[in-house]
Each structure stands twice: as structure tokens, then as C-alpha cells.
Scaffold this motif. Structure first.
Motif, PDB file in Angstrom:
ATOM      1  N   GLY A 499       0.756  -1.386  -0.063  1.00 24.66           N
ATOM      2  CA  GLY A 499      -0.028   0.094  -0.158  1.00 24.66           C
ATOM      3  C   GLY A 499       0.819   1.282  -0.085  1.00 24.66           C
ATOM      4  N   ARG A 500       0.100   2.282   0.317  1.00 25.67           N
ATOM      5  CA  ARG A 500       0.936   3.495   0.201  1.00 25.67           C
ATOM      6  C   ARG A 500       1.988   3.617   1.247  1.00 25.67           C
ATOM      7  NH1 ARG A 500      -4.801   7.025   0.543  1.00 25.67           N
ATOM      8  NH2 ARG A 500      -5.344   4.736   1.066  1.00 25.67           N
ATOM      9  N   GLY A 501       2.945   4.349   1.019  1.00 24.94           N
ATOM     10  CA  GLY A 501       4.163   4.473   1.788  1.00 24.94           C
ATOM     11  C   GLY A 501       5.008   3.472   1.786  1.00 24.94           C
ATOM     12  N   THR A 502       4.880   2.247   0.968  1.00 26.05           N
ATOM     13  CA  THR A 502       5.851   1.187   0.865  1.00 26.05           C
ATOM     14  C   THR A 502       6.925   1.609  -0.507  1.00 26.05           C
ATOM     15  OG1 THR A 502       4.418   0.106  -0.762  1.00 26.05           O
ATOM     16  CG2 THR A 502       4.436  -0.955   1.448  1.00 26.05           C
ATOM     17  N   PRO A 503       8.136   1.183  -0.095  1.00 29.21           N
ATOM     18  CA  PRO A 503       8.835   1.486  -1.323  1.00 29.21           C
ATOM     19  C   PRO A 503       8.656   0.826  -2.625  1.00 29.21           C
ATOM     20  CG  PRO A 503       9.847  -0.157  -0.157  1.00 29.21           C
ATOM     21  CD  PRO A 503       8.728   0.175   0.488  1.00 29.21           C
ATOM     22  N   GLY A 504       9.201   1.583  -3.851  1.00 28.43           N
ATOM     23  CA  GLY A 504       9.113   0.877  -4.968  1.00 28.43           C
ATOM     24  C   GLY A 504       8.000   1.645  -6.062  1.00 28.43           C
ATOM     25  N   ARG A 505       7.542   2.769  -5.718  1.00 25.60           N
ATOM     26  CA  ARG A 505       6.558   3.418  -6.646  1.00 25.60           C
ATOM     27  C   ARG A 505       6.822   4.976  -6.758  1.00 25.60           C
ATOM     28  NH1 ARG A 505       1.118   0.796  -6.695  1.00 25.60           N
ATOM     29  NH2 ARG A 505       0.587   2.573  -7.703  1.00 25.60           N
ATOM     30  N   GLY A 506       7.856   5.372  -6.542  1.00 30.51           N
ATOM     31  CA  GLY A 506       8.478   6.805  -6.665  1.00 30.51           C
ATOM     32  C   GLY A 506       8.053   7.677  -5.514  1.00 30.51           C
ATOM     33  N   PRO A 507       8.431   8.993  -5.591  1.00 29.26           N
ATOM     34  CA  PRO A 507       8.551   9.874  -4.363  1.00 29.26           C
ATOM     35  C   PRO A 507       7.233  10.084  -4.059  1.00 29.26           C
ATOM     36  CG  PRO A 507      10.170  10.589  -5.919  1.00 29.26           C
ATOM     37  CD  PRO A 507       9.505   9.446  -6.665  1.00 29.26           C
ATOM     38  N   ALA A 508       6.243  10.303  -4.933  1.00 33.70           N
ATOM     39  CA  ALA A 508       4.825  10.572  -4.528  1.00 33.70           C
ATOM     40  C   ALA A 508       4.163   9.346  -3.808  1.00 33.70           C
ATOM     41  CB  ALA A 508       3.795  10.884  -5.690  1.00 33.70           C
ATOM     42  N   TRP A 509       4.342   8.406  -4.070  1.00 36.53           N
ATOM     43  CA  TRP A 509       3.875   7.024  -3.334  1.00 36.53           C
ATOM     44  C   TRP A 509       4.598   6.946  -1.787  1.00 36.53           C
ATOM     45  CZ3 TRP A 509      -0.309   3.997  -4.489  1.00 36.53           C
ATOM     46  CH2 TRP A 509      -0.401   2.970  -3.833  1.00 36.53           C
ATOM     47  N   ASP A 510       5.801   7.384  -1.951  1.00 42.52           N
ATOM     48  CA  ASP A 510       6.494   7.116  -0.522  1.00 42.52           C
ATOM     49  C   ASP A 510       5.899   8.036   0.390  1.00 42.52           C
ATOM     50  OD1 ASP A 510       8.401   5.493  -1.708  1.00 42.52           O
ATOM     51  OD2 ASP A 510       9.912   7.084  -1.913  1.00 42.52           O
ATOM     52  N   ARG A 511       5.447   9.226   0.130  1.00 40.22           N
ATOM     53  CA  ARG A 511       4.774  10.161   0.924  1.00 40.22           C
ATOM     54  C   ARG A 511       3.249  10.354   0.811  1.00 40.22           C
ATOM     55  NH1 ARG A 511       9.706  11.470  -1.299  1.00 40.22           N
ATOM     56  NH2 ARG A 511      11.208  12.804   0.122  1.00 40.22           N
ATOM     57  N   ALA A 512       2.706   9.405   0.217  1.00 43.26           N
ATOM     58  CA  ALA A 512       1.019   9.291   0.091  1.00 43.26           C
ATOM     59  C   ALA A 512       0.346   9.304   1.021  1.00 43.26           C
ATOM     60  CB  ALA A 512       0.665   8.542  -0.805  1.00 43.26           C
ATOM     61  N   ARG A 513       0.607   8.729   2.324  1.00 48.23           N
ATOM     62  CA  ARG A 513      -0.027   8.995   3.367  1.00 48.23           C
ATOM     63  C   ARG A 513      -0.128  10.173   4.149  1.00 48.23           C
ATOM     64  NH1 ARG A 513       2.811   3.721   5.045  1.00 48.23           N
ATOM     65  NH2 ARG A 513       4.069   4.693   6.690  1.00 48.23           N
ATOM     66  N   GLY A 514       0.671  11.028   3.862  1.00 53.01           N
ATOM     67  CA  GLY A 514       0.715  12.487   4.365  1.00 53.01           C
ATOM     68  C   GLY A 514       0.878  12.439   5.799  1.00 53.01           C
ATOM     69  N   ASP A 515       0.031  13.061   6.425  1.00 56.61           N
ATOM     70  CA  ASP A 515       0.268  13.152   7.987  1.00 56.61           C
ATOM     71  C   ASP A 515      -0.578  12.195   8.781  1.00 56.61           C
ATOM     72  OD1 ASP A 515       1.715  15.441   7.563  1.00 56.61           O
ATOM     73  OD2 ASP A 515       0.117  16.608   7.961  1.00 56.61           O
ATOM     74  N   ASP A 516      -1.297  11.077   8.046  1.00 52.11           N
ATOM     75  CA  ASP A 516      -2.207  10.230   8.583  1.00 52.11           C
ATOM     76  C   ASP A 516      -1.400   8.807   8.481  1.00 52.11           C
ATOM     77  OD1 ASP A 516      -3.746   8.209   9.602  1.00 52.11           O
ATOM     78  OD2 ASP A 516      -5.901   9.277   8.383  1.00 52.11           O
ATOM     79  N   HIS A 517      -0.892   8.388   9.666  1.00 50.44           N
ATOM     80  CA  HIS A 517      -0.006   7.283   9.821  1.00 50.44           C
ATOM     81  C   HIS A 517      -0.558   5.990   9.306  1.00 50.44           C
ATOM     82  CE1 HIS A 517       3.826   5.244  10.294  1.00 50.44           C
ATOM     83  NE2 HIS A 517       3.342   4.433  11.249  1.00 50.44           N
ATOM     84  N   PRO A 518      -1.778   5.730  10.186  1.00 55.72           N
ATOM     85  CA  PRO A 518      -2.352   4.347  10.206  1.00 55.72           C
ATOM     86  C   PRO A 518      -3.558   4.279   9.050  1.00 55.72           C
ATOM     87  CG  PRO A 518      -3.263   5.509  11.985  1.00 55.72           C
ATOM     88  CD  PRO A 518      -2.286   6.429  11.420  1.00 55.72           C
ATOM     89  N   ALA A 519      -4.359   5.070   9.113  1.00 47.68           N
ATOM     90  CA  ALA A 519      -5.648   4.834   8.200  1.00 47.68           C
ATOM     91  C   ALA A 519      -5.244   4.664   6.622  1.00 47.68           C
ATOM     92  CB  ALA A 519      -6.473   6.125   8.387  1.00 47.68           C
ATOM     93  N   PRO A 520      -4.323   5.292   5.928  1.00 47.44           N
ATOM     94  CA  PRO A 520      -4.143   4.942   4.472  1.00 47.44           C
ATOM     95  C   PRO A 520      -3.690   3.421   4.432  1.00 47.44           C
ATOM     96  CG  PRO A 520      -3.412   7.104   5.001  1.00 47.44           C
ATOM     97  CD  PRO A 520      -3.746   6.479   6.304  1.00 47.44           C
ATOM     98  N   ARG A 521      -2.779   3.021   5.272  1.00 53.00           N
ATOM     99  CA  ARG A 521      -2.075   1.877   5.118  1.00 53.00           C
ATOM    100  C   ARG A 521      -3.256   0.784   5.116  1.00 53.00           C
ATOM    101  NH1 ARG A 521       2.751   0.425   9.174  1.00 53.00           N
ATOM    102  NH2 ARG A 521       3.473   2.637   8.484  1.00 53.00           N
ATOM    103  N   LEU A 522      -4.117   1.076   6.372  1.00 49.48           N
ATOM    104  CA  LEU A 522      -5.162   0.052   6.639  1.00 49.48           C
ATOM    105  C   LEU A 522      -6.340  -0.014   5.496  1.00 49.48           C
ATOM    106  CD1 LEU A 522      -6.413  -1.908   8.351  1.00 49.48           C
ATOM    107  CD2 LEU A 522      -7.402  -0.211   9.800  1.00 49.48           C
ATOM    108  N   GLN A 523      -6.548   1.189   5.004  1.00 51.82           N
ATOM    109  CA  GLN A 523      -7.455   1.211   3.903  1.00 51.82           C
ATOM    110  C   GLN A 523      -7.110   0.544   2.610  1.00 51.82           C
ATOM    111  OE1 GLN A 523     -10.800   2.377   4.270  1.00 51.82           O
ATOM    112  NE2 GLN A 523     -10.805   1.288   2.395  1.00 51.82           N
ATOM    113  N   ASP A 524      -5.891   0.467   2.425  1.00 47.69           N
ATOM    114  CA  ASP A 524      -5.383   0.009   1.349  1.00 47.69           C
ATOM    115  C   ASP A 524      -5.333  -1.555   1.415  1.00 47.69           C
ATOM    116  OD1 ASP A 524      -4.642   2.199  -0.109  1.00 47.69           O
ATOM    117  OD2 ASP A 524      -2.380   2.273   0.564  1.00 47.69           O
TER     118      ASP A 524
END
Length: 678
Positions: A499-524
Motif C-alpha cells: 500500500g501507500r508508503g511502501t517503497p517501489g512506486r516513486g517519491p509521490a507514493w513514498d509520501r502518499a500517507r501524508g500526516d495520517d500514519h495508520p488510516a491509509p495503510r489500513l484502507q489499502d
């Protein structure tokens, strides 16, 4: 056939024992040095040499003949070094050569040895034991090593053993990386030889400001606890300075604004210049400094800034033989290789790491599809991809000889100019067959594994993510799926989504979780599960989730915050309280706790304890010095106080690497009972 497959995976260390590793090519490209164990279940690695022209392999330093045992004696420092490097081997763990690759230095059972490449003669050097971090100078005359926190030097013939730098405080070390450097920055060195072998740059690390945490193994009450200087988020870091130490005894401190830039991420000393790369504590600024070894003065060579964080890229900075500076730039959504500031790789090709330099030819790994790592070369006016098969590729290039380490969906091979190096690895009796997909509106790279021989029918689901910034799971390499395929063969559909924040998708994906640490990774994970159910016959009323480290956090997060989706969780070595994890790693995305208390509270799991409604198994190694056992103990205490039943499995003697035989079977029994499958 696979009833005791987990035990075989443990004994073979994931079928890596018996494979060549740590490959070094001589400058003329005619020989390759490497480490290898003599069998697929043998822990003791020895040093080998390959003749490139004939393909003949010769044992150069036999670790067993030199007295190594399976366990091998090692100091606490060596044990910690191997833990940082995730190295569970015995025998010769690493080696170092002079510039001409004529003489090799290595340690074995805390003793120092040298080997002559031409004659094959191996000699023990009478250095002070225990010996750690031994490295021979580029000219082959001197060997530096660390003994009891002091940096020493000894001549090639074993004479003139003397200290170059001795601790000037009870918590001072010389020539060693601090905890955060080796655990979070992938900087495993604490000193670097000058090209002429007359001096070296050494790190002086004062750990006195860092809080002391204690680790003990209840399985061995006769042993005293180990004091660990652990810089948790917001706590003081070690004070790191760099010094040029000459063999004549003179000393010069390298001068930069250490208060503003307390992290030393890289040191590079080659024929062109001495470079020191530093980073500020918020990690928003990274500078490449050119240092004058004679005076210690530094000048700014390059500066990167970012509103969130700057990224450390392995192998960089570096120079080509003509003196051009190699670095990267984040150009839109692509991390591109630069040569003297000019981007030389195209948009869409993401730089992964620099691997080697052969004159003005640069070998690097890069990717267009995040499930693979390709090998590419750049030389002035010429860019070429040199691997074509999907998979994870590593390599070396020198003297016109190419070593390629390929981990694909079919095999693990190491070749030299296209000819395979002999493998003594065990043959896996199980063949993982992941189905790689792009799933959901965010096109999550996802692997789905089904039981071997599956012909149809509804399957319960096991989510098997990592989800953190350190690693991907959905990749085109079968060696990443031993556990997942075994669980699939027990009757599950195993779904692995990056999901978002894992390596391998480029700079935007690296930072795609923004200020919300848990919710995006769980939603993915939720989105990947539901998208996979559109392709496969999945029982969404029986969904388990397992993971380790960041994956353990994600598994606990899943059952605590989305019990409507996840029906059982197995959390191995989870970070449960963000305040208790390390500074460089945690502050990269969450900032300082005092400045962002809400982000730390939002990401931590302790306050969620009362919400547990699903079976949860917490697993932790009791001597884990990366994610300390306090994380599991604190969550368990909160669950107990809230009256929420759960299971805790302590692993005596186990570190963060886990790897305990019998663990997969225990997890399977827990899943079957929790999901009503037994």
C-alpha cells in the motif's frame, strides 16, 4: 511433502545457505571472491575464489579448518552488528580487500586473519581479541580494527599493533556506527580508509546523551541484562563527530555545523575527494560536504531540501573515475540518477541503488514496475538495461566482468559473465506461484497465492502484508513467498498488498500517507482484499491477517480498528507505541513527539485496547533490540486492563529476525481456531 516445510525453511535460512554472497571482483575482472556455506543446512561460510576464464572455483579460506563452529564465538558487538545487517550466518561473515584485491582481511571467532589471493596462504594476525570491524587499507599494508571501543591498527605482518584512537569517556566508541546509522540509515561503517592508506576518517560516537534501555533474556536468568543505548523518538541522539586519524599519530577534526546537522548518513573517500553527507534532525535538508583532510574544513558541494523528508539512496554519493559526482534528483514523480547535476536517466525509471562503478561506467538497479529491480548501466552518452527477466536483481561490474544475482519467480541464480556459480543450496520442495495484480482504484501492487493444485472452491483469506517504508512484499521473486505459499497450501488464499508508503512506486507514493500514519495503510489492505474477491472465490467472513514488525503493527491495527473486515490477527514484533521506536525512523514521518503529539497518539495502538473484539495473537522475541519487547508488553497490559482476551507468545532468545522453528505451525493452529476452520 510440506508438513515440515517450515522447519526446512528455518534450517536453510530460507534456502539461502549454500548460495554465493558478498561477491568482489578483482580490478582486471579475472577473479571473483565470494562467501558460501558447503551445504544447504550448513551455517559456516568460507571464502572462495573463482577464475572467470575457466569457471574453476577454489576454496581460499576454510572456516571449519580455521576452527569455526556452527554457532561460532562472537562478541556482543559482533552479535549486534549481524543483527543490524540481518545476518544469521556463522563462520566468515564478511571480508575486506585492498584496492588491488591482492590481500583479504577477515575475522573469524573474534580473531583476525589475512589471506593472499595469489598464493592462497591464510595467516592469523596476532591482534587484540575480540576483533571487530577489521578492514585492510587500500595499499594492503595496514589493517584497522575495533577492540573494546578503541580503534586500532596493525601491520600486515602482525607487527606494530597500536591504538589510533582510545575512548575519552565511558560511553565513547571509535570506528563504530551508532544505532541509528546501522538500523535506519543503512550505514554500517564507522571508519573509512584514505586512498593512499596513510590515514583514515573515523567516527567518534558519544552515546552518553542517549537513554539506557535494558534487555534481558528470561530463559537465561544467570546472565546480566544488556544495556542498550536506544534513541527513541524525541530523545537525544548520540553525538557523532568525524576525525582524520593519520598513521603518524596526528589528528584533525572535520568541521561542520553538527548541531544543525547531527546525522552522518554517508562518508565517501576516493581518488577525487573526501565527501561527508549530513542530514538535519527533521530530515528535511541533506548536504554533501567536501572535506579537506589536512585542515578539516568543509565546503558545501550540494544541498537537497524537501518539505517532508529527504531520501537516503544506497551507494550515493560517489564519483566516476573521471571525477563526476553521482547523485539523484526527485524530478516530479521520478527519482533520477544525476551526473554532475544533470539527470541521465529518463522519467519513469526509478533509481533504487548504486551498485558499482567500473571506470566511467555506472551499474545501478532501477525499476519501472515496482515488483522488479532491473540492472542498468550508464556511461557517457549511453544508457543500457542489462537484465530482461522480471525479478529482483543485484550485481557488480568491474574490469569488464559482470556478476548478476537474480531472484526470479523460477529460481535464485548468481552468474559471472552469464556462467552460473555453483549452488550448494537445498532444493525447495515447494514452489510458490504468486499471481501478481494491480488492484483497486490506486492500482495496489498485489500478490495472491492459492493452494498448490487448487481447482476451485471458496477459500478463507489470510492477508500477509508488511506495509512499512522498509520493504515490499508483492515482488517477482519466489524466495519472498516461502511462508505465504505454505499457508496457502494449508487451505487459504493469501493476499499480499503493498500500500501507500511502501517503497517501489516513486517519491509521490513514498509520501502518499501524508500526516495520517495508520488510516491509509489500513484502507489499502481493505481495498486490496475486496478487489481480490472480485477475481477469486474468497470467503470474506473468514479473513485473518498476519505480519512482522511493520506488518505486525498493521495486523494489530486491522483487528483493533476494522473488526468488520478482519476476523483474527497475528502481530509479530509490532510497534504499538510510536514514542518507543527509534528517532531517525519514526521522526521521518511523524516529526518530533513534542511538536506533533496528536500524530503519535493517532498512530499508537495502546488507546485502542478496549476496542478489541477479534482474536489477537501477539508474538515477540525477548531479546529484540530493534522493536523492543516493551511494545507487546504494553499493549498486552492495556488489553488486560480493558478485559479483552488475547494471546501472547514470547520467544526466548529470539531477536527481531524471529526465525523460530515451529512458529508457522503455531500461527496456523491459531488461525484455524479463530476462524472456525479446525
Amino acid at each position: 511433502m510440506t508438513s515440515r516445510f517450515p522447519g526446512l525453511v528455518a534450517r536453510t535460512q530460507g534456502f539461502t545457505l549454500g548460495l554465493a554472497r558478498n561477491l568482489v571482483i578483482t580490478p582486471d575482472g579475472q577473479r571473483v571472491l565470494f562467501l558460501r556455506t558447503p551445504g544447504g543446512e550448513d551455517l559456516v561460510a568460507s571464502l572462495w575464489i573463482l577464475d572467470v576464464a575457466t569457471g574453476e572455483e577454489r576454496l581460499l579460506a576454510d572456516a571449519a579448518a580455521l576452527g569455526a563452529a556452527d554457532a561460532g564465538e562472537m562478541s556482543e558487538r559482533e552479535r549486534a552488528r549481524r543483527e543490524r545487517a540481518r545476518d544469521r550466518s556463522a563462520g566468515i561473515s564478511a571480508f575486506n580487500t585492498d584496492a588491488g584485491v591482492r590481500t583479504i582481511a577477515f575475522t573469524l571467532d573474534m580473531r583476525l586473519f589475512v589471506a593472499d589471493v595469489s598464493s592462497g596462504e591464510v595467516t592469523e594476525i596476532a591482534a587484540r581479541t575480540p576483533v571487530a570491524e577489521a578492514r585492510i587499507d587500500p595499499t594492503g599494508h595496514w589493517i584497522a580494527y575495533v577492540h573494546d571501543d578503541e580503534l586500532r591498527v596493525i601491520s600486515r605482518d602482525g607487527k606494530e599493533d597500536r591504538p589510533l584512537a582510545e575512548p575519552d569517556g565511558p560511553e565513547v566508541t571509535w570506528g563504530l556506527p551508532e544505532h541509528e546509522a546501522s538500523e535506519s540509515m543503512d550505514r554500517f561503517q564507522g571508519y573509512w580508509w584514505a586512498p593512499d592508506g596513510r590515514s583514515l576518517v573515523a567516527a567518534r560516537v558519544d552515546n552518553a546523551p542517549v537513554p539506557v534501555w535494558w534487555i534481558s533474556d528470561p530463559a537465561h536468568p544467570e546472565r546480566p541484562p544488556t544495556a542498550l543505548r536506544y534513541p527513541a523518538a524525541g530523545a537525544p541522539n548520540a553525538d557523532v563527530s568525524l576525525h582524520v586519524l593519520a598513521l603518524d599519530g596526528s589528528r584533525v577534526e572535520i568541521d561542520w555545523d553538527r548541531k544543525a546537522f547531527e546525522y552522518v548518513t554517508r562518508v565517501t573517500w576516493d581518488a577525487t575527494a573526501l565527501l561527508v553527507t549530513v542530514q538535519n534532525r527533521p530530515q528535511t535538508v541533506m548536504r554533501i560536504l567536501t572535506a579537506d583532510p589536512a585542515t578539516g574544513r568543509t565546503t558545501l558541494r550540494h544541498e537537497d531540501t524537501a518539505p517532508d523528508w529527504t531520501t537516503i539512496v544506497s551507494g550515493l554519493p560517489a564519483h566516476t573515475s573521471s571525477g563526476a559526482l553521482l547523485w539523484t534528483v526527485e524530478d516530479g514523480d521520478t527519482r533520477r540518477l544525476t551526473v554532475d547535476g544533470e539527470a541521465v536517466t529518463p522519467p519513469g525509471l526509478q533509481i533504487d541503488k548504486l551498485l558499482s562503478i567500473d571506470g566511467d561506467t555506472v551499474l545501478f538497479s532501477a525499476f519501472q514496475d515496482p515488483s522488479s529491480r532491473e540492472l542498468w548501466t550508464w556511461s557517457p552518452g549511453h544508457l543500457q538495461r542489462i537484465t530482461t527477466e522480471d525479478g529482483l536483481h543485484d550485481g557488480r561490474l568491474r574490469g569488464g566482468t559482470a556478476v548478476i544475482d537474480a531472484r526470479t519467480l523460477d529460481a535464485e541464480t548468481i552468474t559471472v559473465n552469464g556462467r552460473p556459480i555453483n549452488s550448494f543450496a537445498a532444493v525447495p520442495p515447494l514452489n510458490p506461484r504468486p499471481h501478481l495484480h494491480w488492484l483497486g482504484e490506486r492500482r495496489l501492487r498485489t500478490a495472491v497465492l492459492l493452494p498448490t493444485g487448487y481447482t476451485g472452491g471458496t477459500l478463507p483469506v489470510l492477508m500477509d502484508p508488511y506495509g512499512g517504508r522498509a520493504a515490499q512484499r508483492a515482488v517477482a521473486a519466489r524466495s519472498r513467498y516461502w511462508a505465504s505459499q505454505w499457508f496457502a497450501d494449508q487451505g487459504f488464499a493469501v493476499v499480499i498488498a503493498d500500500g501507500r508508503g511502501t517503497p517501489g512506486r516513486g517519491p509521490a507514493w513514498d509520501r502518499a500517507r501524508g500526516d495520517d500514519h495508520p488510516a491509509p495503510r489500513l484502507q489499502d489492505q481493505v481495498d486490496a482484499l475486496h478487489a481480490a474477491a472480485d477475481l477469486f472465490d474468497l470467503d470474506l467472513e473468514r479473513v485473518g491477517i498476519r505480519g512482522w514488525s511493520a506488518g505486525g503493527y498493521l495486523a494489530a491495527l486491522a483487528v483493533l480498528r476494522r473488526p468488520d473486515v478482519f476476523h483474527a490477527g497475528i502481530a509479530g514484533a509490532p510497534v504499538t507505541d510510536m514514542h518507543l521506536y527509534s528517532s531517525h525512523w519514526q521522526e521521518r514521518t511523524l516529526g518530533l513527539p513534542a511538536e506533533n503529539p496528536a500524530m503519535y497518539a493517532q498512530a499508537s495502538l495502546i488507546d485502542d485496547a478496549a476496542d478489541l473484539r477479534r482474536p489477537l495473537l501477539l508474538i515477540h522475541g525477548l531479546v529484540d533490540d530493534n522493536v523492543l519487547p516493551v511494545h507487546t508488553m504494553k499493549l498486552s497490559a492495556a488489553l488486560l486492563a480493558a478485559g479483552r482476551p488475547h494471546t501472547v507468545l514470547p520467544l526466548p532468545g529470539a531477536s527481531h529476525m524471529g526465525a523460530v522453528d515451529g512458529l508457522w505451525e503455531y500461527e496456523l493452529a491459531f488461525l484455524r481456531q479463530s476462524l472456525g476452520l479446525s
